[in-house]
Motif scaffolding. Structure first.
Motif, PDB file in Angstrom:
ATOM      1  N   ARG A 156       0.840  -1.199   0.000  1.00 28.13           N
ATOM      2  CA  ARG A 156       0.000   0.000   0.000  1.00 28.13           C
ATOM      3  C   ARG A 156       0.874   1.249   0.000  1.00 28.13           C
ATOM      4  O   ARG A 156       1.784   1.387   0.829  1.00 28.13           O
ATOM      5  CB  ARG A 156      -0.931   0.013   1.207  1.00 28.13           C
ATOM      6  CG  ARG A 156      -1.873   1.221   1.230  1.00 28.13           C
ATOM      7  CD  ARG A 156      -2.932   1.072   2.307  1.00 28.13           C
ATOM      8  NE  ARG A 156      -3.809   2.236   2.323  1.00 28.13           N
ATOM      9  CZ  ARG A 156      -3.661   3.282   3.123  1.00 28.13           C
ATOM     10  NH1 ARG A 156      -2.667   3.291   4.022  1.00 28.13           N
ATOM     11  NH2 ARG A 156      -4.485   4.314   3.060  1.00 28.13           N
ATOM     12  N   ILE A 157       0.607   2.132  -0.940  1.00 29.69           N
ATOM     13  CA  ILE A 157       1.265   3.437  -1.008  1.00 29.69           C
ATOM     14  C   ILE A 157       0.164   4.470  -0.837  1.00 29.69           C
ATOM     15  O   ILE A 157      -0.589   4.749  -1.775  1.00 29.69           O
ATOM     16  CB  ILE A 157       2.001   3.623  -2.349  1.00 29.69           C
ATOM     17  CG1 ILE A 157       3.039   2.495  -2.546  1.00 29.69           C
ATOM     18  CG2 ILE A 157       2.687   4.981  -2.402  1.00 29.69           C
ATOM     19  CD1 ILE A 157       3.741   2.524  -3.891  1.00 29.69           C
ATOM     20  N   PRO A 158       0.005   5.037   0.336  1.00 28.46           N
ATOM     21  CA  PRO A 158      -1.192   5.822   0.649  1.00 28.46           C
ATOM     22  C   PRO A 158      -1.259   7.203   0.025  1.00 28.46           C
ATOM     23  O   PRO A 158      -2.336   7.804   0.005  1.00 28.46           O
ATOM     24  CB  PRO A 158      -1.162   5.915   2.172  1.00 28.46           C
ATOM     25  CG  PRO A 158       0.282   5.776   2.539  1.00 28.46           C
ATOM     26  CD  PRO A 158       0.861   4.840   1.525  1.00 28.46           C
ATOM     27  N   GLU A 159      -0.157   7.738  -0.479  1.00 32.57           N
ATOM     28  CA  GLU A 159      -0.214   9.121  -0.967  1.00 32.57           C
ATOM     29  C   GLU A 159      -1.233   9.245  -2.107  1.00 32.57           C
ATOM     30  O   GLU A 159      -1.431   8.325  -2.900  1.00 32.57           O
ATOM     31  CB  GLU A 159       1.181   9.599  -1.390  1.00 32.57           C
ATOM     32  CG  GLU A 159       1.890   8.750  -2.427  1.00 32.57           C
ATOM     33  CD  GLU A 159       1.590   9.177  -3.855  1.00 32.57           C
ATOM     34  OE1 GLU A 159       0.752  10.067  -4.065  1.00 32.57           O
ATOM     35  OE2 GLU A 159       2.182   8.584  -4.763  1.00 32.57           O
ATOM     36  N   GLN A 160      -1.856  10.413  -2.183  1.00 31.75           N
ATOM     37  CA  GLN A 160      -2.921  10.658  -3.139  1.00 31.75           C
ATOM     38  C   GLN A 160      -2.518  11.607  -4.271  1.00 31.75           C
ATOM     39  O   GLN A 160      -3.365  12.077  -5.026  1.00 31.75           O
ATOM     40  CB  GLN A 160      -4.133  11.235  -2.408  1.00 31.75           C
ATOM     41  CG  GLN A 160      -4.770  10.270  -1.408  1.00 31.75           C
ATOM     42  CD  GLN A 160      -5.428   9.087  -2.103  1.00 31.75           C
ATOM     43  OE1 GLN A 160      -6.275   9.257  -2.963  1.00 31.75           O
ATOM     44  NE2 GLN A 160      -5.016   7.875  -1.729  1.00 31.75           N
ATOM     45  N   ASP A 161      -1.234  11.911  -4.392  1.00 27.98           N
ATOM     46  CA  ASP A 161      -0.780  12.848  -5.412  1.00 27.98           C
ATOM     47  C   ASP A 161      -0.601  12.194  -6.776  1.00 27.98           C
ATOM     48  O   ASP A 161      -0.493  12.889  -7.793  1.00 27.98           O
ATOM     49  CB  ASP A 161       0.541  13.496  -4.993  1.00 27.98           C
ATOM     50  CG  ASP A 161       0.387  14.392  -3.774  1.00 27.98           C
ATOM     51  OD1 ASP A 161      -0.708  14.963  -3.612  1.00 27.98           O
ATOM     52  OD2 ASP A 161       1.341  14.498  -2.991  1.00 27.98           O
ATOM     53  N   THR A 162      -0.532  10.850  -6.800  1.00 30.85           N
ATOM     54  CA  THR A 162      -0.342  10.146  -8.066  1.00 30.85           C
ATOM     55  C   THR A 162      -1.343   9.006  -8.178  1.00 30.85           C
ATOM     56  O   THR A 162      -1.937   8.567  -7.195  1.00 30.85           O
ATOM     57  CB  THR A 162       1.087   9.572  -8.176  1.00 30.85           C
ATOM     58  OG1 THR A 162       1.304   8.627  -7.112  1.00 30.85           O
ATOM     59  CG2 THR A 162       2.133  10.662  -8.101  1.00 30.85           C
ATOM     60  N   THR A 163      -1.519   8.514  -9.404  1.00 26.04           N
ATOM     61  CA  THR A 163      -2.448   7.413  -9.654  1.00 26.04           C
ATOM     62  C   THR A 163      -1.800   6.078  -9.286  1.00 26.04           C
ATOM     63  O   THR A 163      -0.590   5.977  -9.101  1.00 26.04           O
ATOM     64  CB  THR A 163      -2.840   7.381 -11.134  1.00 26.04           C
ATOM     65  OG1 THR A 163      -1.670   7.104 -11.923  1.00 26.04           O
ATOM     66  CG2 THR A 163      -3.453   8.705 -11.569  1.00 26.04           C
ATOM     67  N   ASP A 164      -2.633   5.040  -9.235  1.00 25.19           N
ATOM     68  CA  ASP A 164      -2.107   3.702  -8.963  1.00 25.19           C
ATOM     69  C   ASP A 164      -1.176   3.244 -10.087  1.00 25.19           C
ATOM     70  O   ASP A 164      -0.191   2.542  -9.843  1.00 25.19           O
ATOM     71  CB  ASP A 164      -3.252   2.700  -8.798  1.00 25.19           C
ATOM     72  CG  ASP A 164      -4.039   2.933  -7.524  1.00 25.19           C
ATOM     73  OD1 ASP A 164      -3.435   3.325  -6.509  1.00 25.19           O
ATOM     74  OD2 ASP A 164      -5.268   2.729  -7.536  1.00 25.19           O
TER      75      ASP A 164
END
Length: 222
Positions: free
Chosen positions: A77-85
């Protein structure tokens, strides 16, 4: 920037949460020993009977049932929301080639973000496979053997100049830009050689050319 999670010396299959054609999936699995899912892309892998080697994303769309079917050590899990999956996967997987299914043909904003990421990570060779077409970042250039008469489109994501051989309408001396001249619906007249003076050019071909692109990339790394 997160560290690399998956490293492979062979092509990696990257699955997104969009529609994945069953025949495309079977073909990709035959050439990609490693499978990485971008968040809800795990569903397509599990439905095909293949547990992904890694699932990467913020997990906002990973269904609870799918998550329960996955070994905990394969969940990243990479929680940051600045980039897409897709972007998270692109920077987390190091492989000679990424074959990417389930990233086109659904939400237009998601698809545009995929192309944005291709250009921002020119060190990654990623082939986006859609229902009719394939797309990849041309980086510095490529040589392709394609059937005469094939459609080849060039779409710049930033201002790009370059040179070409084997196209009905050469790009030599032209400046292509997203708000200016673009290169859609060109036609192959012979062996194709493309050279770009900088990153930013997307190359779009019929899906039948996917194998030829992978072969060309193999020659570049061989």
């Amino acid at each position: 920037m997160n560290p690399v999670i998956v490293t492979s010396q062979e092509p990696v299959l990257l699955l997104g949460g969009g529609v994945v054609d069953a025949s495309d999936l079977r073909e990709a699995l035959s050439v990609c020993p490693t499978v990485v899912a971008a968040d809800s892309g795990a569903r397509a892998a599990l439905a095909a009977g293949r547990v992904p080697d890694a699932v990467i994303g913020d997990f906002d769309s990973l269904a609870a049932a799918d998550r329960a079917a996955l070994p905990a050590e394969r969940l990243h899990r990479i929680p940051e929301q600045d980039t897409t999956d897709f972007d998270k996967c692109l920077r987390s997987v190091k492989a000679p080639v990424l074959v990417c299914l389930g990233f086109s043909g659904a939400r237009l904003d998601h698809e545009l973000a995929v192309y944005n990421s291709l250009v921002r990570h020119p060190e990654r060779r990623a082939l986006i496979v859609g229902s009719h077409d394939i797309c990849f970042h041309g980086a510095s250039g490529i040589e392709l053997g394609l059937p005469v008469g094939s459609r080849l489109s060039l779409f710049p994501m930033r201002e790009v100049t370059g040179r070409s051989e084997g196209l009905a309408w050469p790009i030599d001396g032209l400046t292509l830009a997203p708000d200016g001249r673009v290169g859609t619906s060109n036609r192959v007249t012979g062996p194709v050689r493309l050279h770009f003076d900088g990153p930013g050019m997307l190359v779009i071909l019929p899906k039948t050319a996917a194998g030829r692109v992978l072969e060309a990339w193999g020659r570049q790394t061989g």
